[in-house]
Design a protein around this motif. Structure first.
Motif, PDB file in Angstrom:
ATOM      1  N   UNK A   1      -1.857  15.271  -2.628  1.00 51.60           N
ATOM      2  CA  UNK A   1      -2.120  15.531  -1.378  1.00 51.60           C
ATOM      3  C   UNK A   1      -2.663  14.217  -0.644  1.00 51.60           C
ATOM      4  N   UNK A   2      -3.689  13.678  -1.243  1.00 54.58           N
ATOM      5  CA  UNK A   2      -4.554  12.418  -0.594  1.00 54.58           C
ATOM      6  C   UNK A   2      -3.604  11.399  -0.314  1.00 54.58           C
ATOM      7  N   UNK A   3      -2.752  11.117  -1.436  1.00 59.07           N
ATOM      8  CA  UNK A   3      -1.587   9.986  -1.157  1.00 59.07           C
ATOM      9  C   UNK A   3      -0.698  10.041   0.005  1.00 59.07           C
ATOM     10  N   UNK A   4      -0.133  11.703   0.256  1.00 60.07           N
ATOM     11  CA  UNK A   4       0.500  11.902   1.277  1.00 60.07           C
ATOM     12  C   UNK A   4      -0.036  11.698   2.405  1.00 60.07           C
ATOM     13  N   UNK A   5      -1.323  12.225   2.615  1.00 61.73           N
ATOM     14  CA  UNK A   5      -1.963  12.057   3.517  1.00 61.73           C
ATOM     15  C   UNK A   5      -2.283  10.730   4.236  1.00 61.73           C
ATOM     16  N   UNK A   6      -2.476   9.958   3.085  1.00 58.53           N
ATOM     17  CA  UNK A   6      -2.446   8.172   3.419  1.00 58.53           C
ATOM     18  C   UNK A   6      -1.368   7.732   4.008  1.00 58.53           C
TER      19      UNK A   6
ATOM     20  N   UNK B   1       0.829  -1.260   0.077  1.00 57.63           N
ATOM     21  CA  UNK B   1       0.213   0.038   0.076  1.00 57.63           C
ATOM     22  C   UNK B   1       1.029   1.210   0.063  1.00 57.63           C
ATOM     23  N   UNK B   2       2.055   1.297   0.851  1.00 59.99           N
ATOM     24  CA  UNK B   2       2.780   2.355   0.703  1.00 59.99           C
ATOM     25  C   UNK B   2       3.522   2.663  -0.587  1.00 59.99           C
ATOM     26  N   UNK B   3       3.985   1.630  -1.184  1.00 63.10           N
ATOM     27  CA  UNK B   3       4.788   1.672  -2.545  1.00 63.10           C
ATOM     28  C   UNK B   3       3.484   2.181  -3.630  1.00 63.10           C
ATOM     29  N   UNK B   4       2.155   1.771  -3.601  1.00 66.49           N
ATOM     30  CA  UNK B   4       1.412   2.203  -4.353  1.00 66.49           C
ATOM     31  C   UNK B   4       1.048   3.644  -4.010  1.00 66.49           C
TER      32      UNK B   4
ATOM     33  N   UNK C   1       3.749   5.702  -5.539  1.00 62.38           N
ATOM     34  CA  UNK C   1       3.774   5.782  -7.016  1.00 62.38           C
ATOM     35  C   UNK C   1       2.945   6.336  -7.631  1.00 62.38           C
ATOM     36  N   UNK C   2       1.664   6.514  -6.991  1.00 67.99           N
ATOM     37  CA  UNK C   2       0.443   7.328  -7.690  1.00 67.99           C
ATOM     38  C   UNK C   2       0.772   8.567  -8.181  1.00 67.99           C
ATOM     39  N   UNK C   3       1.326   9.399  -7.383  1.00 67.82           N
ATOM     40  CA  UNK C   3       1.771  10.709  -7.921  1.00 67.82           C
ATOM     41  C   UNK C   3       2.750  10.981  -8.794  1.00 67.82           C
ATOM     42  N   UNK C   4       3.740  10.200  -8.774  1.00 64.94           N
ATOM     43  CA  UNK C   4       4.662   9.990  -9.882  1.00 64.94           C
ATOM     44  C   UNK C   4       4.105   9.693 -11.255  1.00 64.94           C
TER      45      UNK C   4
ATOM     46  N   UNK D   1       1.762   5.529   8.696  1.00 69.06           N
ATOM     47  CA  UNK D   1       2.800   5.718   9.586  1.00 69.06           C
ATOM     48  C   UNK D   1       2.590   6.044  11.007  1.00 69.06           C
ATOM     49  N   UNK D   2       1.716   6.927  11.055  1.00 63.39           N
ATOM     50  CA  UNK D   2       1.292   7.681  12.361  1.00 63.39           C
ATOM     51  C   UNK D   2       0.649   6.567  13.245  1.00 63.39           C
ATOM     52  N   UNK D   3      -0.204   5.809  12.413  1.00 62.42           N
ATOM     53  CA  UNK D   3      -0.969   4.811  13.296  1.00 62.42           C
ATOM     54  C   UNK D   3       0.088   3.741  13.556  1.00 62.42           C
TER      55      UNK D   3
END
Length: 65
Positions: A48-53, A4-7, A10-13, A58-60
């Protein structure tokens, strides 16, 4: 969880770099601006949505320790 982190990384790129040749061929206006400009502005919100996710994941993980 790592996939999930990799996806999410990669989405913004892919949105900004990978899709440019395809999006640049579309010529209509969206909300009075060229489609390419609309695509780049939409990319800001997608990024923004991807970085927020990623932050939420990570915070969790850090709170669980």
């Amino acid at each position: 969880m790592m996939l999930v982190k990799i996806i999410l990384t990669a989405i913004p790129f892919i949105w900004t770099i990978g899709m440019v040749p395809f999006v640049n061929q579309v010529k209509p206006l969206v909300f009075g601006i060229p489609f390419f400009a609309f695509w780049m502005i939409a990319g800001i919100f997608v990024c923004f949505l991807c970085i927020n996710g990623l932050y939420y994941i990570d915070n969790k993980k850090n709170r669980a320790r």
